[in-house]
Design an enzyme around this catalytic site. Structure first.
Site, short mmCIF file in Angstrom:
data_model
loop_
_atom_site.label_atom_id
_atom_site.label_comp_id
_atom_site.label_asym_id
_atom_site.label_seq_id
_atom_site.Cartn_x
_atom_site.Cartn_y
_atom_site.Cartn_z
N LYS A 1 0.72 -0.63 0.20
CA LYS A 1 0.10 -0.09 -0.15
C LYS A 1 1.34 1.18 0.17
O LYS A 1 1.33 2.06 1.22
CB LYS A 1 -0.98 -0.13 1.19
CG LYS A 1 -2.19 0.29 0.91
CD LYS A 1 -3.10 0.16 2.07
CE LYS A 1 -4.05 1.43 2.35
NZ LYS A 1 -5.12 1.47 1.02
N1 PPE Z 1 -7.66 -1.71 -3.29
C1 PPE Z 1 -7.36 -1.38 -3.11
C2 PPE Z 1 -6.44 -0.40 -4.25
C3 PPE Z 1 -7.26 0.22 -2.21
O1 PPE Z 1 -6.89 0.77 -1.62
C4 PPE Z 1 -8.14 -0.50 -0.46
C5 PPE Z 1 -7.89 -0.19 0.60
C6 PPE Z 1 -8.67 -1.82 -0.71
C7 PPE Z 1 -7.85 -3.11 -1.94
C8 PPE Z 1 -9.26 -2.62 0.28
O2 PPE Z 1 -8.84 -2.61 1.40
P1 PPE Z 1 -8.84 -2.56 2.95
O3 PPE Z 1 -9.29 -1.50 3.61
O4 PPE Z 1 -8.11 -2.96 3.64
O5 PPE Z 1 -10.09 -3.49 3.28
N2 PPE Z 1 -8.24 1.80 -0.07
C9 PPE Z 1 -8.12 2.43 1.53
C10 PPE Z 1 -7.67 3.90 0.67
C11 PPE Z 1 -8.90 4.36 0.61
C12 PPE Z 1 -8.50 5.80 0.12
O6 PPE Z 1 -9.18 6.55 -0.79
O7 PPE Z 1 -7.63 6.55 0.45
C13 PPE Z 1 -8.95 2.43 3.07
O8 PPE Z 1 -10.33 1.92 1.90
O9 PPE Z 1 -8.99 2.89 3.64
#
Ligand code: PPE
Length: 312
Positions: free
Chosen positions: A157
């Site tokens: 991330k």
């Molecule tokens: N894929 C991506 C690319 C992603 O950024 C997130 C979270 C997820 C999947 C889901 O991961 P999880 O939150 O662990 O279930 N995206 C974060 C960022 C959002 C933003 O705009 O900044 C979030 O949901 O916090």
């Protein structure tokens, strides 16, 4: 945005407006940062952070992938977050820890730049809108390909990697949709701009595997476990684009978004064009887990002991 009083920055609590960086910060120029998105919910037992240590563990792993050694341990970041929530008097909030290469050297070698760490927490409502959670959102398959593991690290991330999501998001919004769905170089479905994706077909919940170019979502792990606990069949395998359009149900999960139904993709209705039954069941069960209403998933909650921190 909903400002709070304090931000934690390199070990100190500073006023929201005083949390600043230099314009020559390495991470600002080259995207050399890693971050997390975490949510805290107002539960019966007090403010509770959902799977906090799992998020902090992912932060450490993202950092390692970019040759960054975090100057704080997960336990130190956890304590700082608890104190931050207490000092800001927050009950439910979004938490954004970030570690980035700071001010020092310009040029692509980041190894001599310091690693700055900050944690912000603020109230953040429904990511894809309240209506989206109820009625479902409209998504567009993006013309932008999801970043490849041959160029970047989909499992990390990392700040710079989000340029890919930003392009896809802008494209979908300008075309009148709510969200983008990205495919990889083989045309396999990866994920949304900030969410993992699932299709339901004949009662089976299918989602791309961890080896796909996706973030190993913590909501994804949680929702898959809840689904299995409820007796649904789940399948982690590559997914063709056509499976989106012929699905009975499609939904997205992410920390910010939580669980959101998708009712239309590329102007094709999904199922009946309304959130599906399994999506609804999982949305409610996930919501119960997040808000501490589910005994079974209590251990996912890191409860903030407000009294302990208030006296710290
Ligand atoms: N894929 C991506 C690319 C992603 O950024 C997130 C979270 C997820 C999947 C889901 O991961 P999880 O939150 O662990 O279930 N995206 C974060 C960022 C959002 C933003 O705009 O900044 C979030 O949901 O916090």
């Amino acid at each position: 945005m909903n400002q709070s009083e304090f931000i934690w920055q390199n070990g100190e609590f500073v006023a929201w407006d005083d949390a600043k960086v230099h314009v020559l910060t390495h991470g600002l120029h080259y995207g050399t940062g890693v971050f997390e998105g975490i949510r805290c919910y107002d539960t019966e037992r007090g403010p509770a952070i959902f799977r906090n240590l799992d998020h902090l563990d992912r932060l450490e792993r993202s950092a390692k992938l970019y040759y960054m050694e975090l100057p704080y341990s997960a336990q130190q970041l956890r304590a700082a977050t608890h104190e931050l929530i207490t000092r800001n008097d927050l009950r439910s909030c979004y938490i954004r820890p970030i570690a980035f290469r700071g001010y020092g050297q310009m040029g692509l070698n980041p190894l001599d730049s310091p690693i700055d760490v900050a944690i912000a927490a603020w109230e953040w409502g429904a990511y894809l809108g309240e209506q989206g959670k109820v009625d479902g959102v409209r998504a567009k398959v993006s013309s932008w390909e999801r970043i490849s593991p041959r160029s970047l690290i989909p499992h990390a991330k990392a700040s710079g990697q989000y340029l890919n999501s930003v392009l896809a998001k802008i494209e979908s919004l300008k075309a009148g949709y709510d969200e983008a769905i990205l495919l990889d170089e083989h045309g396999h479905v990866c994920e949304g701009s900030g969410e993992n994706i699932y299709v339901v077909r004949d009662g089976v919940i299918i989602t791309p595997p961890q080896t796909a170019s996706i973030l190993d979502g913590i909501s994804r792990r949680s929702v898959l476990q809840i689904a299995r606990d409820l007796g649904y069949a789940t399948l982690e395998r590559d997914m063709a684009r056509a499976e989106l359009y012929s699905a009975d149900e499609v939904f997205l999960t992410g920390t910010a978004a939580e669980l959101v139904p998708v009712r239309e993709i590329d102007d094709q209705a999904i199922g009946s064009g309304k959130p599906g039954e399994i999506t609804r069941v999982l949305q409610n069960a996930f919501d119960d887990a997040l808000h501490g209403r589910s005994e079974r998933y209590r251990e996912w909650l890191d409860v903030v002991d407000v009294r302990e921190w208030a006296s710290a």
